[in-house]
Design a protein around this motif. Structure first.
Motif, short mmCIF file in Angstrom:
data_model
loop_
_atom_site.label_atom_id
_atom_site.label_comp_id
_atom_site.label_asym_id
_atom_site.label_seq_id
_atom_site.Cartn_x
_atom_site.Cartn_y
_atom_site.Cartn_z
N ARG A 68 -10.64 -51.80 4.41
CA ARG A 68 -9.84 -52.55 5.39
C ARG A 68 -8.38 -52.63 4.95
O ARG A 68 -7.47 -52.48 5.78
N ALA A 69 -8.16 -52.81 3.66
CA ALA A 69 -6.78 -52.85 3.14
C ALA A 69 -6.09 -51.50 3.31
O ALA A 69 -4.90 -51.43 3.63
N ARG A 72 -5.16 -51.14 6.92
CA ARG A 72 -4.01 -52.00 7.21
C ARG A 72 -2.72 -51.38 6.70
O ARG A 72 -1.68 -51.41 7.38
N GLU A 73 -2.78 -50.77 5.52
CA GLU A 73 -1.60 -50.16 4.93
C GLU A 73 -1.14 -48.94 5.72
O GLU A 73 0.06 -48.75 5.94
N GLY A 76 -1.89 -50.26 10.17
CA GLY A 76 -1.47 -51.57 10.66
C GLY A 76 -2.62 -52.56 10.79
O GLY A 76 -3.80 -52.18 10.82
N ALA A 77 -2.26 -53.84 10.90
CA ALA A 77 -3.27 -54.90 10.96
C ALA A 77 -4.17 -54.81 12.19
O ALA A 77 -5.38 -55.07 12.09
N ALA A 80 -6.94 -52.44 11.50
CA ALA A 80 -7.84 -52.97 10.47
C ALA A 80 -8.82 -53.98 11.05
O ALA A 80 -9.96 -54.08 10.61
N SER A 81 -8.38 -54.71 12.07
CA SER A 81 -9.25 -55.72 12.69
C SER A 81 -10.25 -55.10 13.66
O SER A 81 -11.18 -55.78 14.09
#
Length: 262
Positions: A68-69, A72-73, A76-77, A80-81
């Motif tokens: 997930r990290a 996100r990296e 983007g967030a 990731a969600s």
């Protein structure tokens, strides 16, 4: 990766540690529906690629925060969600597979694609799916019409709901190795890549988004539309509008065209 496998790459040669044993995942990514994907490559025929890939897939599921990290990296967030943890995938790409490999993947409760590569001269390469199995629940391979019949109740919603059930049955039966993936905003029908995406029915019609190139089909007002630059749920640039069973019959050649493109 995106063009041939429908996978957005996150990392290559991704180093992991698993209970003291390390390793390198050849490629790590997410597919068009947000499912985590491990891709392993072998130059020739090597049964070890399947076991190696399953090892990495197990590591991935045990280290969701790390994945997930990474998403996100890189993406983007919001991306990731939206990760679809119910449908992680392993894609093995190799010069060849044996019949024992194809049998072995059917014994695992994971989504696994065996893909053979071929060179054509010095400038072209092609991919061929040798075996494709889904690790999702058995309902993935059944139509909604069959599911509702097994439960003894009908799906609610009248004519459009019945049309949606018929579309589901047709798309699942359009060819070999079709998987249905349920997302909140749409249902994806997947070969190696998505070939059709179906959002919930609207008031008067059902929309289907296909992988087929809009420039290679005759666009008919009220039936087909180029949505390359139009926002919509799911993937695919050709929109097909269905209102009746007759529309579904007209659309079946387009379904097959899109399936072949995926």
């Amino acid at each position: 990766m995106d063009t041939m496998l429908g996978v957005t790459i996150l990392a290559s040669e991704y180093v992991i540690g698993c209970d003291g044993d390390g390793g390198r995942i050849d490629s790590l990514g997410v597919d068009e529906n947000g499912s985590p994907v491990v891709v392993e490559y072998k130059r020739g025929t090597d049964s070890g690629v399947i076991n190696q890939g399953l090892y990495y897939l197990s590591w991935l599921l045990a280290h969701r925060d790390a994945f997930r990290a990474l998403v996100r990296e890189r993406l983007g967030a919001p991306a990731a969600s939206q990760i679809l943890w119910s449908a992680p995938r392993l894609i093995c790409v190799a010069g060849g597979f044996t019949r024992y490999d194809a049998h072995a993947v059917r014994e695992h409760r994971r989504s696994i694609d065996l893909v053979r590569y071929r060179y054509y001269g010095d400038d072209h390469i092609g991919l061929e799916t040798v075996a494709s199995v889904t690790g999702l629940s058995g309902t993935v391979k059944r139509s909604r019409r069959q599911e509702s019949g097994q439960r003894g109740v009908r799906q609610p919603g009248g004519a459009l709901a019945e049309l949606a059930e018929a579309v589901d049955e047709v798309l699942l039966g359009v060819g070999d190795g079709v998987t249905r993936v349920q997302r909140k905003q749409y249902v994806a029908y997947q070969r190696l890549c998505n070939f059709a995406c179906v959002p919930p029915p609207q008031q008067t019609k059902l929309l289907i988004y296909l992988k087929a190139n809009p420039k290679k089909v005759e666009l008919i007002p009220g039936f087909t539309r180029n949505v390359t630059r139009v926002g919509h749920h799911g993937t695919g640039n050709l929109e097909v509008q269905l209102r009746t069973e007759r529309d579904l019959e007209r659309a079946q050649d387009l379904f097959r065209f899109s399936y072949a493109a995926a």
